[in-house]
Enzyme design. Structure first.
Site, PDB file in Angstrom:
ATOM      1  N   HIS A  64       0.853  -1.191   0.000  1.00  7.54           N
ATOM      2  CA  HIS A  64       0.000   0.000   0.000  1.00  7.54           C
ATOM      3  C   HIS A  64       0.883   1.234   0.000  1.00  7.54           C
ATOM      4  CE1 HIS A  64      -3.389   2.661   0.713  1.00  7.54           C
ATOM      5  NE2 HIS A  64      -2.593   3.316   1.532  1.00  7.54           N
ATOM      6  N   ARG A  70     -14.772  12.827   6.658  1.00  4.52           N
ATOM      7  CA  ARG A  70     -13.531  13.502   7.024  1.00  4.52           C
ATOM      8  C   ARG A  70     -13.076  14.448   5.927  1.00  4.52           C
ATOM      9  NH1 ARG A  70      -9.826   8.870   7.433  1.00  4.52           N
ATOM     10  NH2 ARG A  70      -8.199  10.459   7.695  1.00  4.52           N
ATOM     11  N   SER A  88      -7.827   3.920   8.902  1.00  2.00           N
ATOM     12  CA  SER A  88      -8.524   3.840   7.620  1.00  2.00           C
ATOM     13  C   SER A  88      -7.779   2.930   6.655  1.00  2.00           C
ATOM     14  CB  SER A  88      -8.666   5.246   7.026  1.00  2.00           C
ATOM     15  OG  SER A  88      -9.204   5.196   5.719  1.00  2.00           O
ATOM     16  N   ASP A 109     -15.504   2.638   7.206  1.00  2.00           N
ATOM     17  CA  ASP A 109     -14.465   3.524   6.683  1.00  2.00           C
ATOM     18  C   ASP A 109     -14.959   4.298   5.471  1.00  2.00           C
ATOM     19  OD1 ASP A 109     -11.614   4.446   6.505  1.00  2.00           O
ATOM     20  OD2 ASP A 109     -11.837   3.507   4.539  1.00  2.00           O
ATOM     21  N   LYS A 151      -8.847  -1.524   5.898  1.00  2.23           N
ATOM     22  CA  LYS A 151      -9.109  -2.082   4.567  1.00  2.23           C
ATOM     23  C   LYS A 151      -8.090  -3.162   4.216  1.00  2.23           C
ATOM     24  CE  LYS A 151      -9.147   1.980   2.625  1.00  2.23           C
ATOM     25  NZ  LYS A 151      -9.530   3.354   2.881  1.00  2.23           N
TER      26      LYS A 151
END
Length: 428
Positions: free
Chosen positions: A86, A172, A187, A165, A191
């Site tokens: 990620h 947000r 967050s 989320d 995931k």
């Protein structure tokens, strides 16, 4: 059955600097997911968290509650280990494209569930959708099948993963509560943990083109995410990488696919190659497959062959010509010297203005739009020599892109500065 609390009491506790209990966190996120807590109350709680922060135990529980709000994928029946990557996002960050097939060469399945771009950062799915026929939306069964053979998949994340989320992220975004390290970390990790990978390597960007501008903040975010992943039983590590200048020589969708193919063919810009190889080494090693020569797979054709199989498995034609923009315009250097700075954020916004990105989720993008970078940090340039080539279908977009690039590049007639390694730190 989750015990019932009162949203106002939970907001007040955090507003006053208190610590939320696991039951309170479970309740408020479950109630928000199902409509029992309204957006205005969750916005107030998010702002209280943004100002007061959360401790490690609260952040872990917040992450667990977000995971519990949706489904979880399970790749435990696969015949090979899984590893995912990620990135926190940047300009010219096309690393996923060469990385997934490279890692799959070494018997590690790569379930790369990705997203689309918004604002100045590009989306992996947008890039791949410039390949004719390629499709992002796969069923869970199709994902599992492709992880077995050929061994890597890049696709859209399911809407039922970490459902809390999805709602909270959108909230947000419009309430100035994005820049909270506990909320960012939970967050991302909710995931990724819900996706079911056994190994996760994080690429935490820092610099003008990244969300994190300061190295200390990037290090804190990386440590927080590594701790969350480890606590959830996922082998997690992080690289902190430089995003003060764009990554590679292209920014845009089809342009970045072309550059990724250069890397897979054994060429490509040194910074893209360096980061691809280092992330691949980390993923393969953490997944328990030893320390093979991953760089060799870029030069001998194995990674490119895996790419072709991966693209074909999702309906794409790896031999089809990629889209090109109808119009081009040069931006030239106004002095001679060595490039000492190139503001990644400005380059990203210029690409967005050319049509390569979107301002809102429903916007369409131009697959061929973007920017080619002819000279980058540490390289000499001569007055009048091309610095950028701008690509777009709409020539009226050139003026606004040129405006935002004004001042983005610093040229010093006496400097001799190399960008150096793109990797600034490691957290494991």
């Amino acid at each position: 059955m989750v015990e019932r609390f009162d949203a106002v009491d939970i907001i007040r506790i955090k507003r006053d600097g208190g610590t939320l209990s696991p039951d309170q966190i479970d309740w408020v996120l479950d109630a928000y997911t199902h409509g029992g807590v309204g957006d205005e109350q969750m916005a107030a709680l998010a702002m209280a968290i943004r100002i007061r922060g959360m401790g490690p135990r609260e952040t872990r529980q917040w992450t667990r509650a977000m995971i519990a709000s949706g489904e979880r994928m399970d790749f435990g029946t696969l015949s090979k280990p899984t590893a995912d990557k990620h990135s926190t996002g940047g300009v010219g960050d096309k690393i996923t494209l060469p990385l997934a097939p490279l890692v799959a060469v070494f018997g590690v399945a790569v379930p790369q569930l990705s997203g689309r771009g918004l604002g100045h950062t590009g989306g992996t799915l947008d890039k791949l959708e410039s390949i004719p026929g390629w499709r992002a939306d796969l069923t869970n069964e199709e994902i599992r099948t492709q992880l077995e053979e050929p061994g890597a998949v890049i696709c859209a994340a399911g809407t039922d993963l970490a459902r809390a989320d999805k709602k909270l992220y959108a909230l947000r975004d419009i309430t100035a509560t994005v820049d909270s390290i506990p909320l960012i970390a939970s967050s991302i990790m909710a995931k990724k943990i819900a996706e079911g990978t056994g190994t996760l390597v994080l690429d935490v960007k820092v610099g003008s083109g990244a969300f994190m501008k300061r190295l200390a903040d990037a290090q804190e975010l990386a440590r927080t995410m590594v701790e969350l992943g480890t606590a959830a039983g996922v082998r997690t590590s992080a690289l902190i990488t430089d995003m003060s200048a764009p990554l590679g020589r292209t920014v845009g969708n089809a342009l970045e696919v072309r550059e990724s193919l250069e890397v897979l063919a054994g060429g490509g810009p040194p910074d893209v190659v360096e980061l691809t190889v280092e992330l691949a080494r980390e993923m393969v090693f953490r997944a328990g497959q030893g320390e093979p020569d991953v760089a060799a797979a870029l030069h001998d054709g194995r990674a490119l062959d895996m790419w072709r199989r991966m693209i074909s498995a999702q309906g794409g034609d790896p031999d089809a010509p990629l889209p090109t923009a109808r119009e081009r315009q040069y931006v030239r250097a106004t002095k001679s010297g060595v490039i000492t700075e190139m503001d990644a954020l400005r380059v990203g916004y210029a690409s967005w203005r050319l049509g390569a990105g979107r301002a809102y989720k429903g916007d369409t993008i131009q697959a061929g739009a973007g920017i080619e970078i002819h000279k980058t940090v540490g390289e000499a340039i001569v007055d009048g020599e091309p610095l950028f080539t701008l690509h777009t279908d709409d020539p009226e977009r050139f003026e606004r892109a040129v405006d935002v690039l004004d001042g983005a590049t610093i040229i010093d007639g006496n400097a001799a500065r190399s960008r150096g390694s793109v990797i600034l730190d490691r957290v494991s």
